[in-house]
Scaffold this motif. Structure first.
Motif, mmCIF file in Angstrom:
data_model
loop_
_atom_site.group_PDB
_atom_site.id
_atom_site.type_symbol
_atom_site.label_atom_id
_atom_site.label_comp_id
_atom_site.label_asym_id
_atom_site.label_seq_id
_atom_site.Cartn_x
_atom_site.Cartn_y
_atom_site.Cartn_z
ATOM 1 N N ALA A 1 -7.386 -2.423 -21.381
ATOM 2 C CA ALA A 1 -7.464 -1.144 -21.643
ATOM 3 C C ALA A 1 -7.885 -0.352 -20.334
ATOM 4 O O ALA A 1 -7.221 0.710 -19.873
ATOM 5 C CB ALA A 1 -8.006 -0.584 -23.014
ATOM 6 N N TRP A 2 -9.016 -0.823 -19.927
ATOM 7 C CA TRP A 2 -9.653 -0.156 -18.493
ATOM 8 C C TRP A 2 -8.601 -0.421 -17.335
ATOM 9 O O TRP A 2 -8.367 0.676 -16.798
ATOM 10 C CB TRP A 2 -10.971 -1.025 -18.173
ATOM 11 N N ILE A 3 -7.813 -1.537 -17.358
ATOM 12 C CA ILE A 3 -7.067 -1.554 -16.177
ATOM 13 C C ILE A 3 -5.804 -0.724 -16.453
ATOM 14 O O ILE A 3 -5.215 -0.139 -15.390
ATOM 15 C CB ILE A 3 -6.656 -2.981 -15.942
ATOM 16 N N ALA A 4 -5.478 -0.693 -17.698
ATOM 17 C CA ALA A 4 -4.340 0.153 -17.865
ATOM 18 C C ALA A 4 -4.369 1.615 -17.487
ATOM 19 O O ALA A 4 -3.651 2.483 -17.013
ATOM 20 C CB ALA A 4 -3.872 0.022 -19.452
ATOM 21 N N ARG A 5 -5.583 2.097 -18.121
ATOM 22 C CA ARG A 5 -6.064 3.516 -17.709
ATOM 23 C C ARG A 5 -6.029 3.769 -16.226
ATOM 24 O O ARG A 5 -5.770 4.808 -16.030
ATOM 25 C CB ARG A 5 -7.431 4.029 -18.541
ATOM 26 N N ALA A 6 -6.835 3.032 -15.702
ATOM 27 C CA ALA A 6 -6.771 3.206 -14.232
ATOM 28 C C ALA A 6 -5.738 3.219 -13.394
ATOM 29 O O ALA A 6 -5.516 3.647 -12.309
ATOM 30 C CB ALA A 6 -7.590 2.010 -13.621
ATOM 31 N N ASN A 7 -4.453 2.646 -14.037
ATOM 32 C CA ASN A 7 -3.042 2.602 -13.443
ATOM 33 C C ASN A 7 -2.208 3.528 -14.077
ATOM 34 O O ASN A 7 -1.057 3.478 -13.700
ATOM 35 C CB ASN A 7 -2.867 0.949 -13.262
ATOM 36 N N GLY A 8 -2.713 4.349 -14.925
ATOM 37 C CA GLY A 8 -1.533 5.359 -15.541
ATOM 38 C C GLY A 8 -0.704 4.548 -16.483
ATOM 39 O O GLY A 8 0.363 5.179 -16.512
ATOM 40 N N LEU A 9 -1.299 3.539 -17.015
ATOM 41 C CA LEU A 9 -0.167 2.753 -18.049
ATOM 42 C C LEU A 9 -0.338 3.027 -19.509
ATOM 43 O O LEU A 9 -1.546 3.115 -19.666
ATOM 44 C CB LEU A 9 -0.335 1.189 -17.552
ATOM 45 N N PRO A 10 0.548 2.866 -20.216
ATOM 46 C CA PRO A 10 0.376 3.268 -21.484
ATOM 47 C C PRO A 10 -0.612 2.048 -22.100
ATOM 48 O O PRO A 10 -0.293 1.013 -22.023
ATOM 49 C CB PRO A 10 1.834 3.230 -21.953
ATOM 50 N N LEU A 11 -1.405 2.633 -23.113
ATOM 51 C CA LEU A 11 -2.398 1.642 -23.631
ATOM 52 C C LEU A 11 -1.624 0.825 -24.778
ATOM 53 O O LEU A 11 -2.033 -0.421 -25.218
ATOM 54 C CB LEU A 11 -3.242 2.640 -24.528
ATOM 55 N N ARG A 12 -0.133 1.094 -25.135
ATOM 56 C CA ARG A 12 0.363 0.492 -26.017
ATOM 57 C C ARG A 12 0.511 -1.115 -25.533
ATOM 58 O O ARG A 12 0.820 -2.137 -26.109
ATOM 59 C CB ARG A 12 1.638 0.969 -26.607
ATOM 60 N N THR B 1 0.727 -1.182 -0.170
ATOM 61 C CA THR B 1 -0.027 0.056 0.104
ATOM 62 C C THR B 1 0.758 1.303 0.022
ATOM 63 O O THR B 1 0.535 2.152 -0.048
ATOM 64 C CB THR B 1 -0.984 0.114 1.098
ATOM 65 N N SER B 2 2.186 1.087 0.240
ATOM 66 C CA SER B 2 3.137 2.213 0.222
ATOM 67 C C SER B 2 3.643 2.461 -1.176
ATOM 68 O O SER B 2 4.496 3.416 -1.170
ATOM 69 C CB SER B 2 4.268 2.217 1.482
ATOM 70 N N LEU B 3 3.513 1.707 -1.928
ATOM 71 C CA LEU B 3 4.290 1.699 -3.306
ATOM 72 C C LEU B 3 3.675 2.860 -4.014
ATOM 73 O O LEU B 3 2.377 3.002 -4.267
ATOM 74 C CB LEU B 3 4.114 0.487 -4.218
ATOM 75 N N ARG B 4 4.357 3.700 -4.659
ATOM 76 C CA ARG B 4 3.720 4.949 -5.546
ATOM 77 C C ARG B 4 3.036 4.398 -6.599
ATOM 78 O O ARG B 4 2.024 5.008 -7.063
ATOM 79 C CB ARG B 4 4.785 6.053 -5.810
ATOM 80 N N ARG B 5 3.704 3.452 -7.469
ATOM 81 C CA ARG B 5 3.158 2.982 -8.671
ATOM 82 C C ARG B 5 2.898 1.354 -8.576
ATOM 83 O O ARG B 5 3.692 0.827 -9.275
ATOM 84 C CB ARG B 5 3.700 3.651 -9.878
ATOM 85 N N PRO B 6 2.120 0.738 -7.802
ATOM 86 C CA PRO B 6 2.189 -0.554 -7.539
ATOM 87 C C PRO B 6 1.915 -1.504 -8.647
ATOM 88 O O PRO B 6 2.775 -2.421 -8.727
ATOM 89 C CB PRO B 6 0.927 -0.904 -6.649
ATOM 90 N N GLY B 7 1.426 -0.976 -9.855
ATOM 91 C CA GLY B 7 1.285 -1.683 -11.023
ATOM 92 C C GLY B 7 2.645 -2.013 -11.736
ATOM 93 O O GLY B 7 2.681 -2.946 -12.689
ATOM 94 N N ARG B 8 3.352 -1.063 -11.347
ATOM 95 C CA ARG B 8 4.798 -1.129 -12.037
ATOM 96 C C ARG B 8 5.891 -1.971 -11.163
ATOM 97 O O ARG B 8 6.781 -2.283 -11.985
ATOM 98 C CB ARG B 8 5.300 0.380 -12.318
#
Length: 216
Positions: free
Chosen positions: A98-109, A69-76
Motif C-alpha cells: 500500500a505504501w508503494i502504491a500510494r507513493a506511485n499514485g497507483l490505485p490501492l485496489r 528517468t524520462s518516463l512520466r509514470r514509470p511504475g505503469r
C-alpha cells in the motif's frame, strides 16, 4: 514487434575498473530475455543503469524508446523485482504494498489483486520479518506488478528457492511473457535460465555479449 528495452554501447566505469563495457542487446514484448553471466559480470550494474539508479558513462539504455528517468509514470511501464531488503521487517505485506502504491499514485485496489496473483493473499497481514526467502521473492514480484507494467525486470529471482519455489517462479515468468509483457530475467544459473528464456544474452567481464534463440 519492436524492442521495449534497448541497450546500446552501455558502459560504466568505477575508477580504473570497467564494470560494463560497450554492452548492446534488446528485449522484445512477449518474450523472456535471459541475461546470463557469472557473478560479478556486470548484470546488476546494467540493470541499475537501465533503471536510472546508476550513472551511465557511455552509451544508452532505454525503455519504450526513452530513458527510465524520462518516463512520466514509470511504475505503469516498468516493474522491477530486485532484492528483498526493501521491505521494512515490521510492516505487513499489505502495508508494504500500500505504501508503494500510494507513493506511485497507483490505485490501492491493486494491492489485493497482486497479492492474489502471487499467492500471498493468505499472509497479507503477516509481518515481513516472518517471511521465508521464497515469500520475500513473491512480495517483491507483487510490488513490481502493482502498476500492471508492460516491462518486468527480474534480478536472480530463484536464488535460494526450494524446488517448489523454483517451479512456481519458472511458470509465473512464462505467464508474464505470454500476456505480452517484455520480461528481462537476470541470472547466473545457466540451466535454469535456459528452461525459461526465449532469447539469451550472455555477458562476461562486463563487455562481451552474445545473443541466441531459445535452447529448449
Amino acid at each position: 514487434m519492436g524492442a521495449m528495452i534497448e541497450i546500446r554501447g552501455l558502459t560504466r566505469r568505477y575508477g580504473a575498473h570497467t564494470a560494463v563495457d560497450g554492452l548492446t542487446f534488446t528485449a522484445a514484448p512477449g518474450q523472456v530475455t535471459g541475461f546470463l553471466g557469472p557473478n560479478g559480470a556486470g548484470k546488476s550494474t546494467t540493470l541499475r543503469m537501465l533503471l536510472g539508479l546508476d550513472r551511465i558513462d557511455a552509451g544508452t539504455a532505454t525503455v519504450t524508446g526513452v530513458p527510465y528517468t524520462s518516463l512520466r509514470r514509470p511504475g505503469r511501464v516498468v516493474g522491477a523485482q530486485l532484492d528483498f531488503g526493501g521491505a521494512h521487517p515490521s510492516h505487513t505485506a499489505r502495508a508494504h504494498l500500500a505504501w508503494i502504491a500510494r507513493a506511485n499514485g497507483l490505485p490501492l485496489r491493486r494491492v489485493d489483486e497482486v497479492l492474489r496473483r502471487v499467492d500471498l493473499e493468505r499472509v497479507a497481514r503477516a509481518r515481513v520479518r516472518t517471511f521465508s526467502l521464497g515469500m520475500g521473492q513473491r512480495l517483491n514480484l507483487a510490488a513490481a506488478l502493482l502498476g500492471d507494467p508492460r516491462v518486468v525486470i527480474m534480478d536472480e529471482p530463484v536464488n535460494g528457492l526450494d524446488p517448489a519455489g523454483i517451479r512456481w517462479m519458472r511458470s509465473f515468468t512464462r505467464e508474464l511473457a505470454e500476456e505480452g509483457r517484455t520480461v528481462l530475467l537476470s541470472s547466473h544459473l545457466m540451466d535454469e535460465i535456459a528452461r525459461i528464456a526465449d532469447h539469451l544474452v550472455v555477458i562476461d567481464r562486463g563487455g562481451w555479449s552474445r545473443a541466441a534463440g531459445r535452447t529448449s
